[in-house]
Design a protein around this motif. Structure first.
Motif, PDB file in Angstrom:
ATOM      1  N   VAL A 168       7.648  -4.371  -3.730  1.00  0.00           N
ATOM      2  CA  VAL A 168       7.249  -4.834  -2.474  1.00  0.00           C
ATOM      3  C   VAL A 168       7.968  -5.272  -1.658  1.00  0.00           C
ATOM      4  O   VAL A 168       8.113  -4.908  -0.433  1.00  0.00           O
ATOM      5  CB  VAL A 168       6.119  -5.561  -2.397  1.00  0.00           C
ATOM      6  CG1 VAL A 168       5.123  -5.824  -0.573  1.00  0.00           C
ATOM      7  CG2 VAL A 168       4.950  -4.347  -3.337  1.00  0.00           C
ATOM      8  N   TYR A 175      12.430  -0.453   4.597  1.00  0.00           N
ATOM      9  CA  TYR A 175      12.273  -0.380   5.894  1.00  0.00           C
ATOM     10  C   TYR A 175      12.242  -0.329   7.376  1.00  0.00           C
ATOM     11  O   TYR A 175      12.506  -0.264   8.315  1.00  0.00           O
ATOM     12  CB  TYR A 175      10.706   0.026   5.930  1.00  0.00           C
ATOM     13  CG  TYR A 175       9.734   0.812   4.660  1.00  0.00           C
ATOM     14  CD1 TYR A 175      11.067   2.168   3.991  1.00  0.00           C
ATOM     15  CD2 TYR A 175       8.506   0.923   4.495  1.00  0.00           C
ATOM     16  CE1 TYR A 175      10.196   2.503   3.101  1.00  0.00           C
ATOM     17  CE2 TYR A 175       8.014   2.255   3.690  1.00  0.00           C
ATOM     18  CZ  TYR A 175       9.311   3.014   2.968  1.00  0.00           C
ATOM     19  OH  TYR A 175       8.146   4.048   2.211  1.00  0.00           O
ATOM     20  N   THR A 203      -1.954  -3.285   1.701  1.00  0.00           N
ATOM     21  CA  THR A 203      -1.085  -3.051   2.400  1.00  0.00           C
ATOM     22  C   THR A 203      -0.105  -3.577   3.099  1.00  0.00           C
ATOM     23  O   THR A 203      -0.728  -4.049   3.649  1.00  0.00           O
ATOM     24  CB  THR A 203      -1.733  -1.365   2.862  1.00  0.00           C
ATOM     25  OG1 THR A 203      -2.455  -0.508   1.754  1.00  0.00           O
ATOM     26  CG2 THR A 203      -1.673  -1.025   4.098  1.00  0.00           C
ATOM     27  N   THR A 220       4.588   2.589   5.452  1.00  0.00           N
ATOM     28  CA  THR A 220       3.470   1.687   5.072  1.00  0.00           C
ATOM     29  C   THR A 220       3.945   1.101   3.488  1.00  0.00           C
ATOM     30  O   THR A 220       4.746   2.277   3.014  1.00  0.00           O
ATOM     31  CB  THR A 220       1.909   2.061   4.408  1.00  0.00           C
ATOM     32  OG1 THR A 220       2.446   3.394   4.451  1.00  0.00           O
ATOM     33  CG2 THR A 220       1.179   1.912   5.989  1.00  0.00           C
ATOM     34  N   VAL A 221       4.134   0.100   2.886  1.00  0.00           N
ATOM     35  CA  VAL A 221       4.218  -0.377   1.377  1.00  0.00           C
ATOM     36  C   VAL A 221       2.971  -0.739   1.018  1.00  0.00           C
ATOM     37  O   VAL A 221       1.803  -1.904   1.752  1.00  0.00           O
ATOM     38  CB  VAL A 221       5.194  -1.466   1.751  1.00  0.00           C
ATOM     39  CG1 VAL A 221       5.277  -2.203   0.133  1.00  0.00           C
ATOM     40  CG2 VAL A 221       6.143  -0.841   2.093  1.00  0.00           C
ATOM     41  N   HIS A 222       2.397  -0.340  -0.440  1.00  0.00           N
ATOM     42  CA  HIS A 222       1.691  -0.985  -1.195  1.00  0.00           C
ATOM     43  C   HIS A 222       1.822  -1.342  -2.043  1.00  0.00           C
ATOM     44  O   HIS A 222       2.651  -0.518  -3.126  1.00  0.00           O
ATOM     45  CB  HIS A 222       0.368   0.783  -1.087  1.00  0.00           C
ATOM     46  CG  HIS A 222       0.000   1.322  -0.094  1.00  0.00           C
ATOM     47  ND1 HIS A 222      -0.609   0.850   1.274  1.00  0.00           N
ATOM     48  CD2 HIS A 222       0.753   2.255   0.155  1.00  0.00           C
ATOM     49  CE1 HIS A 222      -0.062   1.572   2.434  1.00  0.00           C
ATOM     50  NE2 HIS A 222      -0.264   3.171   1.392  1.00  0.00           N
ATOM     51  N   THR A 249       3.930  -0.211  -7.428  1.00  0.00           N
ATOM     52  CA  THR A 249       3.427   0.008  -5.591  1.00  0.00           C
ATOM     53  C   THR A 249       3.763   1.252  -5.379  1.00  0.00           C
ATOM     54  O   THR A 249       4.266   2.774  -5.937  1.00  0.00           O
ATOM     55  CB  THR A 249       4.879  -0.930  -5.448  1.00  0.00           C
ATOM     56  OG1 THR A 249       6.417   0.205  -5.523  1.00  0.00           O
ATOM     57  CG2 THR A 249       4.612  -1.863  -6.200  1.00  0.00           C
ATOM     58  N   TYR A 251       4.942   3.547  -1.399  1.00  0.00           N
ATOM     59  CA  TYR A 251       5.252   3.317  -0.120  1.00  0.00           C
ATOM     60  C   TYR A 251       5.696   5.015   1.019  1.00  0.00           C
ATOM     61  O   TYR A 251       6.362   5.427   0.294  1.00  0.00           O
ATOM     62  CB  TYR A 251       6.285   2.382   0.196  1.00  0.00           C
ATOM     63  CG  TYR A 251       7.261   1.677  -0.776  1.00  0.00           C
ATOM     64  CD1 TYR A 251       6.656   1.479  -1.991  1.00  0.00           C
ATOM     65  CD2 TYR A 251       8.796   2.342  -0.502  1.00  0.00           C
ATOM     66  CE1 TYR A 251       7.792   1.509  -3.212  1.00  0.00           C
ATOM     67  CE2 TYR A 251       9.913   2.273  -1.489  1.00  0.00           C
ATOM     68  CZ  TYR A 251       9.254   1.278  -2.771  1.00  0.00           C
ATOM     69  OH  TYR A 251      10.091   1.645  -4.032  1.00  0.00           O
TER      70      TYR A 251
END
Length: 464
Positions: A168, A175, A203, A220-222, A249, A251
RNA sequence: GGGCCUGUGGGGUAGCCUGGUCUAUCCUUUGGGAUUUGGGAUCCUGAGACCCCAGUUCAAAUCUGGGCAGGCCCA
């Protein structure tokens, strides 16, 4: 900017980026110029991902209903906006096929086949594909589409929770660097529970502010934890010989990046493109006069070759129209640098340069051209980034309050700021405020929890 | 989710209320030609449109219904 909405649609059309006239709601066409911006933008993103061990793959567009519906929470988040393929020719299908709204389920089905032992991990893959959401209202070109034509989604699987957590972090770094390259300022926040990605543990989102003061989510990154791996049975043999489910993960980045490049940097004259994604970085305009045509044309070619040699995307505009017209044409399209080649300059052994970001025009010695252009492109990128950051700061309001300030008063102040100034309001964190009730009262979105100058804040804004 | 408005050449518009004069206006765009060219040139000559389907009518860009597409406001 006065009436951003109108400016935006006009620019898409006039700069030949995207044609909205396709006869399906929320679907449009990337035109050659827009497509090139998209491609150079993706090149940067691909570079960043691959530097860090991601590999590109490509999955099918269609997802069988049972697969899509497998993860309960996930499907609930999407069920009202999935496009379904129900027929093959005239025959109804036995199993309906979804046009992917996103690819988690498709990819994790396959991951099960790929993962057996810890040595198979980590897996870090990504793809750039189109996805579909049945938006019923308010579609907007490149911002809210039914067919999202550019969705870069990365998916990773790890042996431990810690590895996933680190991933993450890596994704956020990627990003952050990506948006830095594009000169797009962002606020990074952890989305509230009630607004996280369906099926995720949490998130982290990237937001920026458009010239109309509205907030837009652009990345977005999850962290999926084991939510999907349990339902998709992504079990593996651990180092110690036991069994565990992988930690995942994912994203994503979408067409909204392209919209942001346009919206964040543009001005009344049109686009201003960051040099690293500009399809044409330097345009040469020959100033042709009777009797002196040839000398000018030759000089233009000469400069063209020089710049081409050092890897610059350069064009000569040879059209038989007035130079003024050409200036406007390329300014509208955001070309960072223009070189004017005329008889006088040739005589004086100088070159006239114009930079799109500041509108400045100046002359340099002809022999310095290579170095100056390279350096200028660099300066333009930097200046654009700083300018955008400055504007973003102007859109961020810190709201302080005392222990005994009532919720009603805070609500009132937030509403007032959002009405007057728009943008993002940062409120020092408190559980009293961080809930859906507050969100409803302020009639705006709680973006999430963010760090700002070392403090912990709740970010609030009106979103796209 | 609820409400309102709109659809005329590639883009922006006039005409629609009060059906016939529309062989449809103007600006822009665009093909050809000439003179031009240091910040959107000018002249000549050509091209290009009434969203779709049904209805009313002797007659529909204009009226009615539906579809599709777009925009705005409220939740």
């Amino acid at each position: 900017m006065e009436n951003f909405s109108q400016w935006y649609s006009e620019i898409l059309e006039r700069a030949e980026i995207y044609d909205v006239r396709y006869p399906i709601k929320g679907c449009g066409v990337y035109l050659p110029y827009g497509f090139k911006i998209r491609r150079y933008t993706l090149d940067i993103l691909r570079g960043l991902l691959e530097e860090r061990g991601h590999e590109e793959v490509l999955f099918p567009l269609l997802i069988p209903e049972d697969l899509l519906a497998k993860e309960g929470e996930h499907i609930k988040g999407f069920e009202d906006e999935v496009f379904w393929v129900t027929h093959g020719g005239r025959k109804p299908l036995e199993v309906k096929l979804a046009l992917r709204p996103t690819s988690e389920t498709a990819i994790y089905y396959m991951m099960k086949l790929w993962i057996k032992v810890h040595k198979d991990l980590p897996i870090k893959i990504y793809q750039v594909v189109n996805t579909f959401r049945y938006e019923t209202k308010h579609t907007r070109p490149l911002i809210r589409l039914r067919e999202i034509m550019t969705f870069k989604e990365a998916h990773t699987a790890h042996a431990t929770r810690e590895d996933a957590e680190n991933q993450v972090g890596e994704a956020i770094d990627i990003y952050r660097e990506f948006f830095h390259e594009l000169g797009i300022p962002v606020i990074i926040s952890r989305r509230p529970e009630w607004d996280k990605f369906p099926g995720a543990e949490y998130t982290v989102a990237f937001d920026t502010v458009f010239p109309d003061g509205r907030v837009i989510q652009i990345g977005t990154v999850h962290n999926l934890g084991q939510n999907f791996s349990r339902t998709f049975d992504l079990e593996f043999e651990t180092l110690e010989g036991g069994k565990d489910y992988v930690y995942q993960t994912c994203y994503g980045i979408s067409d909204r990046v392209i919209a942001s490049i346009i919206a964040i940097h543009g001005d009344e004259r049109g686009l201003i493109l960051p040099p690293n994604v500009a399809p044409i970085q330097v345009v040469i305009i020959p100033l042709l006069f009777k009797g002196k045509r040839e000398i000018v044309e030759r000089k233009a070619e000469e400069l063209y070759k020089l710049l081409k040699e050092i890897g610059i995307r350069v064009e000569i505009d040879k059209r038989d129209i007035r130079p003024g017209r050409k200036f406007h044409h390329w300014e509208l399209r955001g070309v960072p640098v223009r070189i004017e080649v005329g008889p006088k300059d040739i005589e004086d052994k100088v070159v006239t340069l114009y930079r799109r970001d500041t509108g400045e025009k100046y002359k340099i010695k002809e022999e310095d051209i290579k170095g100056e252009v390279l350096d200028l492109l660099e300066r333009i990128g930097k200046n654009m980034r700083e300018r955008a950051e400055g504007r973003m700061k102007g859109y961020i309001t810190l709201l302080d309050y005392k222990e005994d300030t009532s919720i009603e008063e805070i609500v009132g102040r937030v509403k007032e700021i959002l009405k007057k100034k728009r943008g993002i309001v940062l409120i020092p964190f408190s559980g009293k405020i961080y809930n859906e009730d507050f969100e409803e009262k302020v009639e705006a979105s709680i973006l999430g929890v963010t760090e700002y100058n070392g403090g912990k804040y709740i970010a609030v804004g009106r979103t796209y």
